[in-house]
Structure formats: structure tokens, C-alpha cells
Design a protein around this motif. Structure first.
Motif, mmCIF file in Angstrom:
data_model
loop_
_atom_site.group_PDB
_atom_site.id
_atom_site.type_symbol
_atom_site.label_atom_id
_atom_site.label_comp_id
_atom_site.label_asym_id
_atom_site.label_seq_id
_atom_site.Cartn_x
_atom_site.Cartn_y
_atom_site.Cartn_z
ATOM 1 N N VAL A 1 38.024 47.648 23.078
ATOM 2 C CA VAL A 1 37.694 48.643 24.104
ATOM 3 C C VAL A 1 36.217 48.551 24.475
ATOM 4 N N VAL A 2 35.352 48.428 23.461
ATOM 5 C CA VAL A 2 33.908 48.313 23.722
ATOM 6 C C VAL A 2 33.634 47.052 24.540
ATOM 7 N N MET A 3 34.290 45.954 24.183
ATOM 8 C CA MET A 3 34.109 44.712 24.945
ATOM 9 C C MET A 3 34.533 44.891 26.394
ATOM 10 N N LEU A 4 35.668 45.539 26.612
ATOM 11 C CA LEU A 4 36.166 45.734 27.973
ATOM 12 C C LEU A 4 35.205 46.567 28.816
ATOM 13 N N LEU A 5 34.611 47.575 28.210
ATOM 14 C CA LEU A 5 33.792 48.524 28.970
ATOM 15 C C LEU A 5 32.348 48.096 29.137
ATOM 16 N N THR A 6 31.878 47.169 28.324
ATOM 17 C CA THR A 6 30.450 46.820 28.352
ATOM 18 C C THR A 6 30.154 45.440 28.922
ATOM 19 N N VAL A 7 31.158 44.600 29.014
ATOM 20 C CA VAL A 7 30.924 43.233 29.498
ATOM 21 C C VAL A 7 30.711 43.228 31.005
ATOM 22 N N ASN A 8 29.824 42.349 31.451
ATOM 23 C CA ASN A 8 29.621 42.154 32.886
ATOM 24 C C ASN A 8 30.588 41.080 33.386
ATOM 25 N N TYR A 9 31.314 41.398 34.440
ATOM 26 C CA TYR A 9 32.318 40.484 34.970
ATOM 27 C C TYR A 9 31.781 39.744 36.188
ATOM 28 N N ALA A 10 32.477 38.697 36.571
ATOM 29 C CA ALA A 10 32.038 37.854 37.686
ATOM 30 C C ALA A 10 32.202 38.572 39.018
ATOM 31 N N ASP A 11 31.362 38.196 39.972
ATOM 32 C CA ASP A 11 31.464 38.647 41.369
ATOM 33 C C ASP A 11 31.476 40.166 41.506
ATOM 34 N N GLY A 12 30.752 40.847 40.637
ATOM 35 C CA GLY A 12 30.644 42.294 40.743
ATOM 36 C C GLY A 12 31.883 43.066 40.327
ATOM 37 N N ARG A 13 32.841 42.399 39.693
ATOM 38 C CA ARG A 13 34.041 43.094 39.235
ATOM 39 C C ARG A 13 33.684 44.103 38.146
ATOM 40 N N GLU A 14 34.550 45.095 38.003
ATOM 41 C CA GLU A 14 34.412 46.073 36.938
ATOM 42 C C GLU A 14 35.727 46.182 36.181
ATOM 43 N N PHE A 15 35.653 46.776 35.001
ATOM 44 C CA PHE A 15 36.876 46.971 34.233
ATOM 45 C C PHE A 15 37.850 47.843 35.024
ATOM 46 N N SER A 16 39.112 47.450 34.997
ATOM 47 C CA SER A 16 40.143 48.212 35.691
ATOM 48 C C SER A 16 41.458 48.095 34.945
ATOM 49 N N LEU A 17 42.138 49.217 34.789
ATOM 50 C CA LEU A 17 43.456 49.210 34.164
ATOM 51 C C LEU A 17 44.452 48.407 34.998
ATOM 52 N N TYR A 18 44.164 48.240 36.277
ATOM 53 C CA TYR A 18 45.062 47.511 37.163
ATOM 54 C C TYR A 18 44.868 45.998 37.072
ATOM 55 N N THR A 19 43.833 45.573 36.352
ATOM 56 C CA THR A 19 43.613 44.146 36.135
ATOM 57 C C THR A 19 44.314 43.750 34.848
ATOM 58 N N SER A 20 45.487 43.175 34.971
ATOM 59 C CA SER A 20 46.275 42.821 33.783
ATOM 60 C C SER A 20 47.102 41.581 34.053
ATOM 61 N N ASN A 21 47.557 40.962 32.991
ATOM 62 C CA ASN A 21 48.409 39.791 33.096
ATOM 63 C C ASN A 21 49.818 40.248 33.442
ATOM 64 N N ILE A 22 50.303 39.895 34.616
ATOM 65 C CA ILE A 22 51.564 40.446 35.103
ATOM 66 C C ILE A 22 52.746 40.012 34.241
ATOM 67 N N ILE A 23 52.698 38.802 33.694
ATOM 68 C CA ILE A 23 53.808 38.346 32.852
ATOM 69 C C ILE A 23 53.925 39.209 31.608
ATOM 70 N N ILE A 24 52.802 39.459 30.944
ATOM 71 C CA ILE A 24 52.820 40.292 29.733
ATOM 72 C C ILE A 24 53.158 41.732 30.093
ATOM 73 N N LEU A 25 52.699 42.195 31.255
ATOM 74 C CA LEU A 25 53.007 43.560 31.667
ATOM 75 C C LEU A 25 54.503 43.738 31.889
ATOM 76 N N LEU A 26 55.147 42.748 32.486
ATOM 77 C CA LEU A 26 56.601 42.809 32.655
ATOM 78 C C LEU A 26 57.306 42.806 31.301
ATOM 79 N N LEU A 27 56.801 42.001 30.366
ATOM 80 C CA LEU A 27 57.374 41.986 29.026
ATOM 81 C C LEU A 27 57.218 43.342 28.344
ATOM 82 N N ALA A 28 56.098 44.007 28.589
ATOM 83 C CA ALA A 28 55.885 45.334 28.011
ATOM 84 C C ALA A 28 56.935 46.319 28.514
ATOM 85 N N ASN A 29 57.203 46.274 29.810
ATOM 86 C CA ASN A 29 58.229 47.157 30.370
ATOM 87 C C ASN A 29 59.609 46.828 29.824
ATOM 88 N N MET A 30 59.907 45.558 29.665
ATOM 89 C CA MET A 30 61.199 45.163 29.106
ATOM 90 C C MET A 30 61.309 45.549 27.637
#
Length: 466
Positions: A161-190
Motif C-alpha cells: 500500500v505504501v509503495m502504491l501511494l508514494t511511488v511516482n508514476y510515468a507521464d504524470g499518472r497517479e495511483f488509481s483503483l481503476y488501474t488494474s490488470n483486467i485478466i486478474i480482475l476477471l479472475l477475481a470476480n469468477m
């Protein structure tokens, strides 16, 4: 071999390794059937109107099918040991949440997310992410009390969690719950919905089928504006984690659970039998027919030879039915899987003209049924190789990958490629982009390195589990 169906591990391993392979072959220069049917070379621009099926389009549904086939080996066995339904529902929810966190965490720490162009900082952070995942998803092989293992796991999540919230991302991106791996997210729902549905229908296969019929009705009628089905379809209380649209993949997971029931029943029968009258000729014939059906549909549906494909499928399915009509022992399992696969495949082929032809995205009903049917055939192939002929040495690499799929999935992006980048080796792979054969060799090399990493951790029994 006692107590485990290695065919299921092998199917899962095949799916995860081909998933890695499809993502690491060189772009643009390979034949179009080496990529997703809807992202042809050389631009790989997504074309939602382009129907067809390639081997790349099979890897994810094969993994989903294997996921469903594992339900009887976990949920049913735990239920039979006396665990309450409430506990099993809780574990399904917990597993889904853990997989969702995994999807968010790894997506944020792919090197291309951390810097552009990629640099030493990005590669080191990717490797750090890989390292943190070990205490997060495995039980450390140290003599600690139960509370100690829990503390280590919670500590790893806190570091993440600390890594997610404190790291600087490329091109001005910020941490977002909507930024996720869609394949793993589908597996989570299944993991959540598939597990819970299986739990309450494990003793009634028809109820499981009824769930799919209801789901089909909701999906099809949700296009009617103002209907209650449209409201339900659009209801997403946590849209970064769940959308009703994800549930359509239950059309692969739940048929997989039926195959898992057949596989578990075969194992129970085998445990009470003194021996098995083997029929190697029938085994070779069943294996050849199953492979032929998979290849036939890949060639026929990709090239859009729909009439020829249907006729050849009918002939192959009739040959399989005749071959397995009188079966015992392992062949009785092949008969059950073949009959179910034939039914699913024929339904899928009948639905092929619907929704503009078979497509992975947006996934059509034909896609769900065809890929589920082909997954049945693939499970027959691996059962004959792994559990009938017991080709343990030649299939061990598939089995070990299937036993540790989470490591296999991320080892390439979070460890192998960063190390190759840091050592200056990765840029040399650009020399392999001169022709299709070398471009495919790139994928084989990177996949093999990911496989070696997975085998190493599997051999020392460091498994990632949710």
C-alpha cells in the motif's frame, strides 16, 4: 499420482504459459493467426467488427475453464470435511479481494507504468514488487506461530500500500483503483461468483445450468432501455472491482466446474478399483480426435470456412461418440468430457452467426460455448498424457507451472525482463525482429525464462496462494 489429477494442473499450466508466450512474441511481423483475431498485424489496431478465432484467443478461456474445474477439488472437499457454507462464502470473498489487490498492485508496477522511457528505477521497483508478493501470497517456510504468519502477511500488504501511494508514476499518472490488470480482475470476480454458485449447486448440476440460463436472459434483455434487467446490468457499486458484464465469463467457469465434477468422480472410482483394463488404442484415438477438433475449429473459424468447419466437426464428433460409446475406467471420463464438449461446441457453432460471428471482444455467446467445448477436448488430451499414460517427465514443466500460476503470470514482466534490461541483454532482442521465425523465438526465450523461474519456486515449494 494418488490423490491428484495432474491433467488439470497441466491444462492450467498450458493456459498460463501460452498466455505469457502470446504477450512476448514480436509484434507486427508474425502471421495474423499468431495474434488475437481482432488485433491483426501490422498495426494491431483493435477491430471489434472482425470475427474469428486464433490459438491466442483460447488461452484465457482455457484458464477460466481450469479454474472452474478446480472448484470440486477445493470447495466440495472442504464442505465434505465439515466446513460451514458461511466459512466457504467468506473464503470466496476473501480470495476475490486478494486477487483484486493483486491485479491493482502488479499493474501499477509494470516498468512501463513507472517511467517512460524505462529506467533503472522502474526495473528495480518492478523487482521489489515481485519480492513483496512472496510474503503476501505464500506461507513462509519458517517455524512461526499462526499469528506470526498473519503478521508477516499483513506487513507485506502494508508495504504494498505504501509503495502504491508514494511511488511516482510515468507521464504524470497517479495511483488509481481503476488501474488494474483486467485478466486478474476477471479472475477475481469468477473466484467470488463462481465459487459461491458452485457451493450452493454442487449437488445439483441442473441448478448450475439453470443459473446460466437466467444469466443469459438477463444479458440479452439488458439491451432493452428502462427494463429492470438493464438497471441490474448497469448497477456497479464498486465499479473498479465489479461489473455485471464480468459475469458473462461464468459461461466458461461453470461448465469447467461440471468437468471438475466428472474428474473428481473418476478419481473416486479409481480409488476403489483394483486396476484398470487399459486400451491404449482407444486412448491414442481419443487423443487424436480431441486435438483434431481443436485444430479444425481454429483453422475453420479463423479462415471463416464456416460450412466446411461445421461438417468436419460433425464427422469428428460422431467418430468420437462411436469410439467412446462403450467405455470403462479412464475412458468413461473421456466419454463424459467428450459428450459435454461436443454439446457445448455444437451450441457455439449454431450461435456463430449471432452477434456478428465469434469474437473475443466484446465476447459473444458463440465464443463462450466454442471455447468451453474446446477446453473439454484439451482436458481429455492432458488427462490421457498425464493421468493415463503418466508421461510425468515430459509434462512436468506444464504441471509445475499450473501448480504455481500466479508466479508464472508475473515472472516475466516483474523479474525476467527487468533483469534483462538491467544487464543490457533485452535491447539485443531487437535483432530477432527481422523475420517471423526469429520473432517467435523471442517469445519462446522469454517464456522459457519465466518458466524456469516458476519451476524453481515450485520445486522449493514456494507457492503463491489466495
Amino acid at each position: 499420482m494418488k490423490g491428484r489429477a495432474y491433467s488439470l494442473d497441466a491444462l492450467r499450466g498450458y493456459a498460463i504459459l501460452t498466455m505469457v508466450l502470446s504477450a512476448t512474441v514480436a509484434g507486427s511481423i508474425l502471421p495474423a493467426w499468431m495474434y488475437h483475431a481482432q488485433t491483426p498485424p501490422p498495426t494491431h489496431a483493435f477491430n471489434p467488427e472482425l470475427p474469428g478465432l486464433t490459438w491466442v484467443d483460447l488461452v484465457f478461456p482455457f484458464f477460466l475453464f481450469a479454474m472452474g474445474a478446480a472448484f470440486p477439488f477445493s470447495i466440495r472437499k472442504r464442505k465434505e470435511k465439515g466446513e460451514s457454507e458461511l466459512r466457504l462464502v467468506y473464503d470466496a470473498l476473501k480470495r476475490g479481494v486478494q486477487l483484486t489487490f493483486f491485479a491493482i498492485f502488479i499493474q501499477h508496477f509494470y516498468p512501463y507504468m513507472l517511467s517512460s522511457p524505462q529506467d533503472m528505477r522502474a526495473w528495480l521497483l518492478a523487482i521489489a514488487c515481485f519480492a513483496v508478493l512472496f510474503p503476501m501470497f505464500m506461507r513462509l517456510p519458517f517455524p512461526l506461530p499462526a499469528w506470526g504468519h498473519t503478521a508477516v502477511k499483513l506487513g507485506a500488504y502494508a508495504v504494498a500500500v505504501v509503495m502504491l501511494l508514494t511511488v511516482n508514476y510515468a507521464d504524470g499518472r497517479e495511483f488509481s483503483l481503476y488501474t488494474s490488470n483486467i485478466i486478474i480482475l476477471l479472475l477475481a470476480n469468477m473466484a467470488i461468483f463462481g465459487s459461491i454458485i458452485y457451493l450452493f449447486t454442487m449437488d445439483n448440476k441442473w441448478a448450475r445450468i439453470a443459473v446460466l440460463l437466467v444469466l443469459a436472459g438477463i444479458i440479452l434483455s439488458s439491451e432493452v432501455e428502462g427494463s429492470w434487467t438493464s438497471t441490474l446490468f448497469g448497477f456497479t457499486p464498486v465499479s473498479w472491482m465489479y461489473r455485471f458484464d464480468y459475469l458473462k465469463y461464468l459461461f466458461i467457469v461453470l461448465p469447467g466446474s461440471l468437468a471438475g465434477d466428472f474428474l473428481l468422480e473418476w478419481m473416486n472410482r479409481r480409488g476403489h478399483e483394483e486396476g484398470e483394463d487399459k486400451n491404449d488404442r482407444k486412448a491414442y484415438a481419443a487423443l487424436s480426435l480431441s486435438v483434431a477438433i481443436i485444430v479444425c475449429n481454429l483453422v475453420g473459424l479463423y479462415n471463416r470456412w464456416l460450412h466446411v468447419n461445421l461438417v468436419v466437426n460433425i464427422l469428428l464428433l460422431l467418430a468420437g461418440w462411436w469410439l467412446l460409446r462403450k467405455s470403462a475406467g479412464s475412458a468413461s471420463l473421456w466419454k463424459e468430457l467428450f459428450n459435454m464438449g461436443a454439446f457445448l461446441l455444437l451450441v457455439g457453432l449454431c450461435l456463430e452467426p449471432f452477434q456478428g460471428g465469434i469474437k473475443k471482444d466484446v465476447a459473444t455467446f458463440s465464443y463462450f460455448f466454442v471455447t468451453s467445448g474446446l477446453a473439454c477436448m484439451a482436458l481429455i488430451v492432458f488427462h490421457i498424457l498425464c493421468d493415463y499414460f503418466r508421461c510425468q517427465r515430459s509434462t512436468a514443466w506444464l504441471v509445475m507451472s499450473g501448480q504455481n500460476p500466479m508466479i508464472a503470470y508475473v515472472a516475466g514482466d516483474l523479474l525476467v525482463i527487468p533483469v534483462l534490461q538491467m544487464t543490457g541483454v533485452f535491447p539485443l532482442l531487437s535483432y530477432l525482429h527481422s523475420n517471423p521465425w526469429l520473432g517467435f523465438l523471442q517469445g519462446l526465450l522469454l517464456t522459457s525464462l519465466s518458466l524456469l523461474v516458476t519451476i524453481f519456486f515450485t520445486r522449493i515449494k514456494w507457492f503463491w496462494r489466495t
